[in-house]
Design a protein around this motif. Structure first.
Motif, PDB file in Angstrom:
ATOM      1  N   ILE A 168       0.873  -1.330  -0.094  1.00 48.31           N
ATOM      2  CA  ILE A 168      -0.191  -0.025  -0.018  1.00 48.31           C
ATOM      3  C   ILE A 168       0.823   1.368   0.142  1.00 48.31           C
ATOM      4  O   ILE A 168       0.710   2.180  -0.628  1.00 48.31           O
ATOM      5  CB  ILE A 168      -0.958  -0.136   1.291  1.00 48.31           C
ATOM      6  CG1 ILE A 168      -1.978  -1.080   1.239  1.00 48.31           C
ATOM      7  CG2 ILE A 168      -1.540   1.508   1.549  1.00 48.31           C
ATOM      8  CD1 ILE A 168      -2.886  -1.264   2.179  1.00 48.31           C
ATOM      9  N   GLU A 169       2.019   1.244   0.695  1.00 51.21           N
ATOM     10  CA  GLU A 169       2.924   2.265   0.763  1.00 51.21           C
ATOM     11  C   GLU A 169       3.298   2.701  -0.773  1.00 51.21           C
ATOM     12  O   GLU A 169       3.474   3.982  -0.986  1.00 51.21           O
ATOM     13  CB  GLU A 169       4.275   2.158   1.565  1.00 51.21           C
ATOM     14  CG  GLU A 169       3.812   2.151   3.192  1.00 51.21           C
ATOM     15  CD  GLU A 169       3.249   0.571   3.480  1.00 51.21           C
ATOM     16  OE1 GLU A 169       3.085  -0.236   2.663  1.00 51.21           O
ATOM     17  OE2 GLU A 169       2.692   0.777   4.644  1.00 51.21           O
ATOM     18  N   THR A 170       3.780   1.658  -1.467  1.00 52.82           N
ATOM     19  CA  THR A 170       4.063   1.960  -2.893  1.00 52.82           C
ATOM     20  C   THR A 170       3.067   2.526  -3.675  1.00 52.82           C
ATOM     21  O   THR A 170       3.235   3.288  -4.615  1.00 52.82           O
ATOM     22  CB  THR A 170       4.745   0.560  -3.471  1.00 52.82           C
ATOM     23  OG1 THR A 170       5.675   0.263  -2.680  1.00 52.82           O
ATOM     24  CG2 THR A 170       5.096   0.803  -4.975  1.00 52.82           C
ATOM     25  N   LEU A 188      -7.747   2.989   0.002  1.00 52.48           N
ATOM     26  CA  LEU A 188      -7.009   2.338   1.213  1.00 52.48           C
ATOM     27  C   LEU A 188      -7.747   1.757   2.114  1.00 52.48           C
ATOM     28  O   LEU A 188      -8.782   2.344   2.336  1.00 52.48           O
ATOM     29  CB  LEU A 188      -6.262   3.648   1.665  1.00 52.48           C
ATOM     30  CG  LEU A 188      -5.291   4.554   0.910  1.00 52.48           C
ATOM     31  CD1 LEU A 188      -4.510   5.756   1.540  1.00 52.48           C
ATOM     32  CD2 LEU A 188      -4.069   3.633   0.300  1.00 52.48           C
ATOM     33  N   PRO A 189      -7.319   1.011   3.083  1.00 51.14           N
ATOM     34  CA  PRO A 189      -7.957   0.518   4.335  1.00 51.14           C
ATOM     35  C   PRO A 189      -8.061   1.793   5.234  1.00 51.14           C
ATOM     36  O   PRO A 189      -6.706   2.495   5.536  1.00 51.14           O
ATOM     37  CB  PRO A 189      -7.329  -0.567   4.711  1.00 51.14           C
ATOM     38  CG  PRO A 189      -6.224  -1.031   3.607  1.00 51.14           C
ATOM     39  CD  PRO A 189      -6.206   0.294   2.959  1.00 51.14           C
ATOM     40  N   TYR A 190      -9.064   2.008   6.078  1.00 54.29           N
ATOM     41  CA  TYR A 190      -9.289   3.197   6.908  1.00 54.29           C
ATOM     42  C   TYR A 190      -8.124   3.105   7.848  1.00 54.29           C
ATOM     43  O   TYR A 190      -7.501   4.232   7.986  1.00 54.29           O
ATOM     44  CB  TYR A 190     -10.551   3.070   7.699  1.00 54.29           C
ATOM     45  CG  TYR A 190     -10.579   4.246   8.545  1.00 54.29           C
ATOM     46  CD1 TYR A 190     -10.901   5.724   8.116  1.00 54.29           C
ATOM     47  CD2 TYR A 190     -10.609   3.953   9.897  1.00 54.29           C
ATOM     48  CE1 TYR A 190     -11.020   6.617   9.036  1.00 54.29           C
ATOM     49  CE2 TYR A 190     -10.790   5.018  11.060  1.00 54.29           C
ATOM     50  CZ  TYR A 190     -10.906   6.315  10.395  1.00 54.29           C
ATOM     51  OH  TYR A 190     -11.082   7.199  11.425  1.00 54.29           O
ATOM     52  N   LEU A 191      -7.800   2.214   8.396  1.00 56.47           N
ATOM     53  CA  LEU A 191      -6.548   2.132   9.518  1.00 56.47           C
ATOM     54  C   LEU A 191      -5.329   2.678   8.972  1.00 56.47           C
ATOM     55  O   LEU A 191      -4.464   3.566   9.752  1.00 56.47           O
ATOM     56  CB  LEU A 191      -6.576   0.952  10.262  1.00 56.47           C
ATOM     57  CG  LEU A 191      -7.720   0.549  11.176  1.00 56.47           C
ATOM     58  CD1 LEU A 191      -7.337  -0.874  11.794  1.00 56.47           C
ATOM     59  CD2 LEU A 191      -7.903   1.408  12.553  1.00 56.47           C
ATOM     60  N   LEU A 202      -4.585   6.550   8.923  1.00 56.41           N
ATOM     61  CA  LEU A 202      -4.321   7.395  10.323  1.00 56.41           C
ATOM     62  C   LEU A 202      -2.869   7.409  10.171  1.00 56.41           C
ATOM     63  O   LEU A 202      -2.367   8.168  11.145  1.00 56.41           O
ATOM     64  CB  LEU A 202      -4.752   6.378  11.415  1.00 56.41           C
ATOM     65  CG  LEU A 202      -6.154   6.164  11.692  1.00 56.41           C
ATOM     66  CD1 LEU A 202      -6.693   5.182  12.718  1.00 56.41           C
ATOM     67  CD2 LEU A 202      -7.183   7.291  11.580  1.00 56.41           C
ATOM     68  N   GLU A 203      -2.053   6.657   9.380  1.00 57.71           N
ATOM     69  CA  GLU A 203      -0.542   6.547   9.524  1.00 57.71           C
ATOM     70  C   GLU A 203       0.207   7.547   8.743  1.00 57.71           C
ATOM     71  O   GLU A 203       1.258   7.685   8.626  1.00 57.71           O
ATOM     72  CB  GLU A 203      -0.185   5.219   9.303  1.00 57.71           C
ATOM     73  CG  GLU A 203      -0.712   3.903  10.178  1.00 57.71           C
ATOM     74  CD  GLU A 203      -0.306   4.359  11.675  1.00 57.71           C
ATOM     75  OE1 GLU A 203       0.940   4.685  11.977  1.00 57.71           O
ATOM     76  OE2 GLU A 203      -1.143   4.146  12.583  1.00 57.71           O
ATOM     77  N   ILE A 204      -0.693   8.156   7.688  1.00 57.41           N
ATOM     78  CA  ILE A 204      -0.117   8.897   6.741  1.00 57.41           C
ATOM     79  C   ILE A 204       0.162  10.327   6.931  1.00 57.41           C
ATOM     80  O   ILE A 204      -0.346  10.670   7.880  1.00 57.41           O
ATOM     81  CB  ILE A 204      -0.724   8.998   5.209  1.00 57.41           C
ATOM     82  CG1 ILE A 204      -2.195   9.415   5.368  1.00 57.41           C
ATOM     83  CG2 ILE A 204      -0.978   7.422   4.597  1.00 57.41           C
ATOM     84  CD1 ILE A 204      -2.963   9.466   4.314  1.00 57.41           C
ATOM     85  N   SER A 205       0.971  11.268   6.253  1.00 58.04           N
ATOM     86  CA  SER A 205       1.320  12.450   6.633  1.00 58.04           C
ATOM     87  C   SER A 205       0.210  13.355   6.465  1.00 58.04           C
ATOM     88  O   SER A 205      -0.866  13.070   5.740  1.00 58.04           O
ATOM     89  CB  SER A 205       2.416  13.116   5.621  1.00 58.04           C
ATOM     90  OG  SER A 205       2.077  13.161   4.564  1.00 58.04           O
ATOM     91  N   GLU A 254      -4.548  15.325   2.608  1.00 57.61           N
ATOM     92  CA  GLU A 254      -5.207  15.969   1.976  1.00 57.61           C
ATOM     93  C   GLU A 254      -5.943  15.480   0.655  1.00 57.61           C
ATOM     94  O   GLU A 254      -6.816  15.946  -0.132  1.00 57.61           O
ATOM     95  CB  GLU A 254      -4.551  17.320   1.495  1.00 57.61           C
ATOM     96  CG  GLU A 254      -4.056  18.344   2.649  1.00 57.61           C
ATOM     97  CD  GLU A 254      -3.047  19.537   2.181  1.00 57.61           C
ATOM     98  OE1 GLU A 254      -2.932  19.417   1.070  1.00 57.61           O
ATOM     99  OE2 GLU A 254      -2.588  20.170   3.160  1.00 57.61           O
ATOM    100  N   ASN A 255      -5.357  14.136   0.300  1.00 55.92           N
ATOM    101  CA  ASN A 255      -5.675  13.504  -1.020  1.00 55.92           C
ATOM    102  C   ASN A 255      -6.781  12.403  -0.591  1.00 55.92           C
ATOM    103  O   ASN A 255      -7.451  11.864  -1.281  1.00 55.92           O
ATOM    104  CB  ASN A 255      -4.640  12.955  -1.426  1.00 55.92           C
ATOM    105  CG  ASN A 255      -3.735  13.680  -1.809  1.00 55.92           C
ATOM    106  OD1 ASN A 255      -3.984  14.854  -2.590  1.00 55.92           O
ATOM    107  ND2 ASN A 255      -2.333  13.664  -2.200  1.00 55.92           N
ATOM    108  N   LEU A 256      -7.307  12.572   0.809  1.00 56.07           N
ATOM    109  CA  LEU A 256      -8.075  11.567   1.249  1.00 56.07           C
ATOM    110  C   LEU A 256      -9.673  11.982   0.834  1.00 56.07           C
ATOM    111  O   LEU A 256      -9.921  13.108   1.206  1.00 56.07           O
ATOM    112  CB  LEU A 256      -8.088  11.397   2.743  1.00 56.07           C
ATOM    113  CG  LEU A 256      -6.806  10.724   3.178  1.00 56.07           C
ATOM    114  CD1 LEU A 256      -6.763  10.561   4.723  1.00 56.07           C
ATOM    115  CD2 LEU A 256      -6.524   9.214   2.303  1.00 56.07           C
TER     116      LEU A 256
END
Length: 312
Positions: A226-228, A242-245, A248-251, A256-258
């Motif tokens: 998913i990171e890639t 993306l899975p919701y959880l 919570l970890e992204i910058s 802003e892209n969610l």
């Protein structure tokens, strides 16, 4: 006939080699071979075709191994009964977790579980759903955490939580300006997906097919993590889900892209799964209790639509 002999048979069937099986059983190879030979003599059949390299099961041997696995598993239940009577929660417990759940869920519950149940020795592996199903049925996993429902009569499922899908849409994408997203807006042809073998990928494809009966499974790009996918999306190569959880970890900049879906929010069902024989139930229940407790505070979505993880 003894349970030990059946245990040795299962070890040889798994390793297809007497020496390796003996090492796994912590006995000498002559001891293991002699016990299997005694069993074959008693039954008056050959369980293994020793002329093949690696060793193979005979036709009757395959049937014997299936029954032997049931008998050995049932013998373990006696210890389970004793442990439950004593209120003991401990011992080795082998659990598999799918790759799209492992990095977010494991840090949330592992420390709490170890602190609460220090006598349990968890052996954790990251595995695909296909690998998990095979290992549970073979008795090589006690339980697993995976996306459900899996519609397998041999597998029991205990739902832990519902995890929404979230759109990750870069600024140059046609949907970036939208405040919320309808499922009908999605187009699999401009979407980045995980590579084959990931059930999250199958869930995304099934989601896109809700409104598009004809969807060609030819994609711009696929990746193993998913990171890639997020990095490739940032480069303008497409949107992704993306899975919701994981969101919570992204910058903060990437958040802003969610873009969230309109209700009912499409989501995956994540469950604790195990064989229908139900061994080590006290540990399974302890895991469910701890995981449900920590996730309940992280996911507040109520109106969701469960998307199947099964490939269609």
């Amino acid at each position: 006939m003894t349970i030990t002999q059946l245990y040795y048979v299962l070890a040889v069937a798994e390793n297809q080699n007497f020496t390796k099986a003996a090492e796994k059983c912590f006995v000498t190879q002559p001891t293991l071979s002699m016990q299997i030979q005694k069993l074959e003599d008693q039954l008056d059949v050959l369980i293994f075709d020793r002329s093949k390299k690696p060793i193979e099961l005979t036709d009757v041997g395959k049937k014997i191994v299936t029954q032997a696995r049931n008998i050995v598993n049932e013998s373990y239940r006696i210890q389970d009964i004793v442990d439950q009577q004593k209120g003991f929660i401990g011992g080795e417990f082998k659990i598999g977790i799918i790759p799209t759940v492992m990095p977010t869920l494991l840090p949330m519950f592992l420390r709490n579980f170890i602190k609460k149940h220090p006598k349990v020795k968890l052996k954790i592996e990251e595995l695909t759903t296909e690998e998990i199903m095979a290992r549970i049925k073979d008795g090589h996993l006690d339980a697993a955490i995976a996306a459900t429902p899996l519609e397998d009569e041999n597998i029991k499922e205990r739902v832990l939580y519902f995890e929404p899908f979230v759109n990750y849409i870069p600024k140059n994408h046609r949907l970036h300006k939208n405040k919320t997203i309808d499922i009908a807006d999605l187009d699999v042809d401009d979407m980045l997906l995980l590579e084959d073998g990931h059930c999250f990928r199958d869930g995304v494809i099934n989601l896109c097919k809700v409104f598009k009966s004809q969807t060609e499974e030819t994609f711009q790009l696929e990746s193993g993590s998913i990171e890639t996918l997020i990095r490739l999306s940032n480069e303008g190569l497409g949107m992704t889900l993306l899975p919701y959880l994981h969101t919570l970890e992204i910058s903060e900049k990437e958040k802003e892209n969610l873009r969230y879906f309109n209700e009912p929010t499409p989501a995956r069902e994540v469950s604790l799964i195990y064989h229908k024989s139900g061994l080590k139930m006290q540990i399974i229940e302890a895991l469910q209790d701890v995981i449900s407790g920590v996730v309940r505070g992280a996911i507040a979505f109520q109106n969701v639509k469960i998307i199947s993880p099964l490939p269609k």
